[in-house]
Scaffold this motif. Structure first.
Motif, PDB file in Angstrom:
ATOM      1  N   GLN A 134       0.849  -1.184   0.000  1.00  0.00           N
ATOM      2  CA  GLN A 134       0.000   0.000   0.000  1.00  0.00           C
ATOM      3  C   GLN A 134       0.886   1.235   0.000  1.00  0.00           C
ATOM      4  O   GLN A 134       1.760   1.393   0.849  1.00  0.00           O
ATOM      5  N   ILE A 135       0.637   2.087  -0.936  1.00  0.00           N
ATOM      6  CA  ILE A 135       1.433   3.301  -1.073  1.00  0.00           C
ATOM      7  C   ILE A 135       0.659   4.443  -0.433  1.00  0.00           C
ATOM      8  O   ILE A 135      -0.475   4.731  -0.815  1.00  0.00           O
ATOM      9  N   LYS A 136       1.279   5.042   0.562  1.00  0.00           N
ATOM     10  CA  LYS A 136       0.662   6.183   1.224  1.00  0.00           C
ATOM     11  C   LYS A 136       1.342   7.445   0.733  1.00  0.00           C
ATOM     12  O   LYS A 136       2.562   7.542   0.717  1.00  0.00           O
ATOM     13  N   VAL A 137       0.539   8.405   0.351  1.00  0.00           N
ATOM     14  CA  VAL A 137       1.060   9.668  -0.142  1.00  0.00           C
ATOM     15  C   VAL A 137       1.015  10.664   1.009  1.00  0.00           C
ATOM     16  O   VAL A 137      -0.045  10.954   1.571  1.00  0.00           O
ATOM     17  N   LEU A 138       2.168  11.156   1.367  1.00  0.00           N
ATOM     18  CA  LEU A 138       2.255  12.152   2.430  1.00  0.00           C
ATOM     19  C   LEU A 138       2.581  13.501   1.813  1.00  0.00           C
ATOM     20  O   LEU A 138       3.467  13.607   0.972  1.00  0.00           O
ATOM     21  N   LYS A 139       1.890  14.519   2.255  1.00  0.00           N
ATOM     22  CA  LYS A 139       2.163  15.865   1.769  1.00  0.00           C
ATOM     23  C   LYS A 139       3.081  16.541   2.782  1.00  0.00           C
ATOM     24  O   LYS A 139       2.760  16.658   3.964  1.00  0.00           O
ATOM     25  N   MET A 140       4.194  16.967   2.288  1.00  0.00           N
ATOM     26  CA  MET A 140       5.198  17.593   3.148  1.00  0.00           C
ATOM     27  C   MET A 140       5.136  19.111   2.969  1.00  0.00           C
ATOM     28  O   MET A 140       4.976  19.609   1.861  1.00  0.00           O
ATOM     29  N   GLN A 141       5.244  19.811   4.070  1.00  0.00           N
ATOM     30  CA  GLN A 141       5.322  21.270   4.013  1.00  0.00           C
ATOM     31  C   GLN A 141       6.704  21.690   4.462  1.00  0.00           C
ATOM     32  O   GLN A 141       7.345  21.015   5.276  1.00  0.00           O
ATOM     33  N   ALA A 142       7.125  22.809   3.930  1.00  0.00           N
ATOM     34  CA  ALA A 142       8.428  23.320   4.324  1.00  0.00           C
ATOM     35  C   ALA A 142       8.368  23.702   5.802  1.00  0.00           C
ATOM     36  O   ALA A 142       7.391  24.272   6.276  1.00  0.00           O
TER      37      ALA A 142
END
Length: 162
Positions: A134-142
């Motif tokens: 399962q591929i989890k997409v994480l959104k990274m913020q600066a």
């Protein structure tokens, strides 16, 4: 084409139209029997190639060919089963070394064991379930730096002159 009826030399032994028949070694076979015969011929060729490879000989000896014929006719072994047994004994189990003088005499002793081994192997392969990762997409913020150290070190020159 000819509408003449011709006998099939396969297992059905029925008469079919000549236009439907296919030939192997000069004998006519109906489409169903042709597939069976062609597979049998391919399995026999694969068996002879395996024997050549395992025993390191240019062609199977007359004794080996006699044993193959005996196994298939009297014992009901299949060419593919004999080849699988040879692979099992010499490559997987390594129970013996291939010796030309004994021919294929080891096959009847291990045929059932090899059949059971391959049946268990296919059963395990069918039971094994490979889950897709399962591929989890994480959104990274600066990252936000709140460092006051730099502001403390800055000296405002205009304030000093006042």
């Amino acid at each position: 084409m000819s509408n003449r009826l011709v006998k099939c030399y396969g297992t059905c032994e029925q008469k079919h139209y000549q236009s439907e028949m296919q030939k192997i070694s000069g004998k006519n076979y109906c489409p169903q029997c042709y597939l069976v015969r062609a597979k049998e011929q391919q399995d026999r060729e694969d068996l002879t190639n395996l024997i050549k490879e395992l025993y390191n000989i240019p062609y199977p000896t007359g004794y080996m060919l006699k044993q193959i014929k005996q196994f298939t006719e009297e014992r009901g072994y299949k060419y593919q089963g004999i080849a699988a047994t040879l692979r099992y004994v010499f490559e997987i189990k390594r129970a013996a070394r291939p010796e030309q003088r004994f021919g294929l005499s080891i096959v009847p002793h291990y045929y059932d064991e090899a059949r059971e081994y391959y049946a268990n192997l296919t059963k395990k392969r069918n039971e094994t379930v490979i889950e897709k990762p399962q591929i989890k997409v994480l959104k990274m913020q600066a990252p936000v730096y709140q460092n006051n150290y730099r502001e403390k070190k800055l000296i405002n020159m205009e304030e000093l002159l006042k």
